[in-house]
Design an enzyme around this catalytic site. Structure first.
Site, PDB file in Angstrom:
ATOM      1  N   ASN A   1       0.870  -1.175   0.000  1.00 45.68           N
ATOM      2  CA  ASN A   1       0.000   0.000   0.000  1.00 45.68           C
ATOM      3  C   ASN A   1       0.909   1.227   0.000  1.00 45.68           C
ATOM      4  O   ASN A   1       1.477   1.575   1.032  1.00 45.68           O
ATOM      5  CB  ASN A   1      -0.893  -0.032   1.245  1.00 45.68           C
ATOM      6  CG  ASN A   1      -1.758   1.209   1.354  1.00 45.68           C
ATOM      7  OD1 ASN A   1      -1.773   2.051   0.464  1.00 45.68           O
ATOM      8  ND2 ASN A   1      -2.481   1.318   2.469  1.00 45.68           N
TER       9      ASN A   1
ATOM     10  N   LYS B   1       0.158   4.205  -0.276  1.00 44.18           N
ATOM     11  CA  LYS B   1      -0.481   5.373   0.346  1.00 44.18           C
ATOM     12  C   LYS B   1      -0.267   6.615  -0.525  1.00 44.18           C
ATOM     13  O   LYS B   1      -0.234   6.491  -1.743  1.00 44.18           O
ATOM     14  CB  LYS B   1       0.010   5.542   1.790  1.00 44.18           C
ATOM     15  CG  LYS B   1      -0.179   4.239   2.588  1.00 44.18           C
ATOM     16  CD  LYS B   1      -0.012   4.395   4.073  1.00 44.18           C
ATOM     17  CE  LYS B   1      -0.260   3.046   4.759  1.00 44.18           C
ATOM     18  NZ  LYS B   1      -0.165   3.113   6.224  1.00 44.18           N
TER      19      LYS B   1
ATOM     20  N   HIS C   1      -9.567   1.107   4.752  1.00 45.52           N
ATOM     21  CA  HIS C   1      -8.310   1.285   5.495  1.00 45.52           C
ATOM     22  C   HIS C   1      -8.551   2.239   6.667  1.00 45.52           C
ATOM     23  O   HIS C   1      -9.336   3.179   6.548  1.00 45.52           O
ATOM     24  CB  HIS C   1      -7.232   1.837   4.557  1.00 45.52           C
ATOM     25  CG  HIS C   1      -5.865   1.785   5.165  1.00 45.52           C
ATOM     26  ND1 HIS C   1      -5.436   2.699   6.092  1.00 45.52           N
ATOM     27  CD2 HIS C   1      -4.863   0.897   5.008  1.00 45.52           C
ATOM     28  CE1 HIS C   1      -4.200   2.379   6.468  1.00 45.52           C
ATOM     29  NE2 HIS C   1      -3.835   1.285   5.826  1.00 45.52           N
TER      30      HIS C   1
ATOM     31  N   GLU D   1      -6.908   4.602   7.738  1.00 44.71           N
ATOM     32  CA  GLU D   1      -6.638   6.011   7.426  1.00 44.71           C
ATOM     33  C   GLU D   1      -7.829   6.642   6.713  1.00 44.71           C
ATOM     34  O   GLU D   1      -8.115   7.829   6.894  1.00 44.71           O
ATOM     35  CB  GLU D   1      -5.340   6.124   6.605  1.00 44.71           C
ATOM     36  CG  GLU D   1      -4.125   5.857   7.495  1.00 44.71           C
ATOM     37  CD  GLU D   1      -2.917   5.280   6.789  1.00 44.71           C
ATOM     38  OE1 GLU D   1      -2.875   5.297   5.546  1.00 44.71           O
ATOM     39  OE2 GLU D   1      -2.017   4.778   7.499  1.00 44.71           O
TER      40      GLU D   1
ATOM     41  N   GLU E   1      -5.336  -4.955  10.471  1.00 46.52           N
ATOM     42  CA  GLU E   1      -4.334  -3.923  10.689  1.00 46.52           C
ATOM     43  C   GLU E   1      -4.640  -3.192  11.998  1.00 46.52           C
ATOM     44  O   GLU E   1      -5.463  -2.263  12.009  1.00 46.52           O
ATOM     45  CB  GLU E   1      -4.351  -2.906   9.537  1.00 46.52           C
ATOM     46  CG  GLU E   1      -4.038  -3.502   8.185  1.00 46.52           C
ATOM     47  CD  GLU E   1      -3.437  -2.469   7.236  1.00 46.52           C
ATOM     48  OE1 GLU E   1      -2.410  -2.774   6.644  1.00 46.52           O
ATOM     49  OE2 GLU E   1      -3.986  -1.358   7.121  1.00 46.52           O
TER      50      GLU E   1
ATOM     51  N   GLY F   1       2.551   2.306  10.862  1.00 43.83           N
ATOM     52  CA  GLY F   1       3.526   3.390  10.749  1.00 43.83           C
ATOM     53  C   GLY F   1       4.203   3.753  12.055  1.00 43.83           C
ATOM     54  O   GLY F   1       4.851   4.791  12.157  1.00 43.83           O
TER      55      GLY F   1
ATOM     56  N   SER G   1       3.459  -2.099  10.350  1.00 44.30           N
ATOM     57  CA  SER G   1       4.905  -2.136  10.612  1.00 44.30           C
ATOM     58  C   SER G   1       5.550  -3.465  10.246  1.00 44.30           C
ATOM     59  O   SER G   1       6.503  -3.895  10.898  1.00 44.30           O
ATOM     60  CB  SER G   1       5.205  -1.753  12.060  1.00 44.30           C
ATOM     61  OG  SER G   1       4.787  -0.413  12.322  1.00 44.30           O
TER      62      SER G   1
END
Ligand code: 13P
Length: 250
Positions: A12, A14, A96, A98, A166, A172, A212
């Site tokens: 991904n 991003k 996701h 985010e 996730e 991250g 991560s």
């Protein structure tokens, strides 16, 4: 991992990259060897066409990072699932964390988007995961169950859907969930899938871990029972790291 579930290693990207570096990254990924697993890269929307062109003839698939639930129309700034297909995508990441956080996406919206992806012939990678507050509050499994229940449409099959676990606090941050926690959540997701969609779907659906994942921890994470690959953010931006993760597949 059972023999039937081929691991999927998905990058991904991003909101990163520009044409030249993305084409170079795609070419470097395609030049690597990762026997025994499927590779997928998900660039930002405007970079999909050059990346598709760069990967033509390779075994690396291309996916989008989101799509709208409608087929077309007055939705400024959005992209339809059929447009992703038209651009050469086979997959799309949906829900996701985010997007759930930045755009207030609800389970209901993710479900509608997943239906649109399926209708267009895309494989939907539906993301779920708990926040740190939810984990600390002992709510991880109920949170995951409600996301699975709300985000997956009734027409889910092992072929048209991949689930990505996730944990939000691991994205991250350099922190990863412990192998025991990952195994527990993956088993929980598979049990939820079995209850709703049946044994065959549960046995075949791939459940990825994301958060991560990097070359130094990939072998341990990918070896966990019930983990069928990874959804990789930061480490997917370096071909060497991404391929190193892919070659860690058991
Ligand atoms: P990182 O690998 O950068 O933690 O991101 C994970 C992720 O969000 C993949 O979708």
């Amino acid at each position: 991992m059972t023999m039937d579930r081929i691991p999927l290693i998905a990058g991904n990207w991003k909101m990163n990259g520009a044409v030249a570096e993305s084409v170079a990254l795609a070419r470097a990924v395609a030049a690597g060897v990762a026997p025994g697993c499927e590779l997928l890269v998900c660039p930002p929307a405007v970079l999909i066409p050059p990346v598709v062109a760069a990967l033509k003839g390779s075994a690396v698939a291309v996916g989008g990072q989101d799509c709208h639930f409608a087929e077309s129309g007055a939705h400024t700034g959005d992209i339809a699932a059929v447009m992703l297909v038209d651009a050469g995508c086979s997959h799309v990441i949906l829900g996701h964390s985010e997007r759930r956080a930045d755009h207030g996406e609800s389970d209901e919206l993710v479900r509608a988007k997943t239906e649109a992806a399926h209708a267009a012939g895309l494989i939907a990678i539906v993301c779920v995961g708990e926040t740190l507050a939810e984990r600390d509050g002992g709510e991880t499994l109920t949170r995951i169950s409600s996301q699975i229940e709300g985000s997956l449409p009734d027409a889910v099959t092992a072929e048209n859907t991949v689930i990505a676990y996730e944990p939000v606090w691991a994205i991250g941050t350099g922190r990863t969930a412990s192998p025991a926690d990952v195994e527990e959540v993956h088993a929980h997701i598979r049990a939820d899938v079995e209850r709703r969609f049946g044994k065959g779907v549960a046995a075949g659906v791939r459940i990825l871990y994301g958060g991560s994942m990097k070359p130094s921890n990939a072998a341990e994470l990918l070896a966990i029972d019930g983990v069928d690959g990874g959804l990789i953010g930061g480490a997917s931006l370096k071909a060497e790291d991404f391929l190193s993760i892919a070659t860690s597949c058991p």
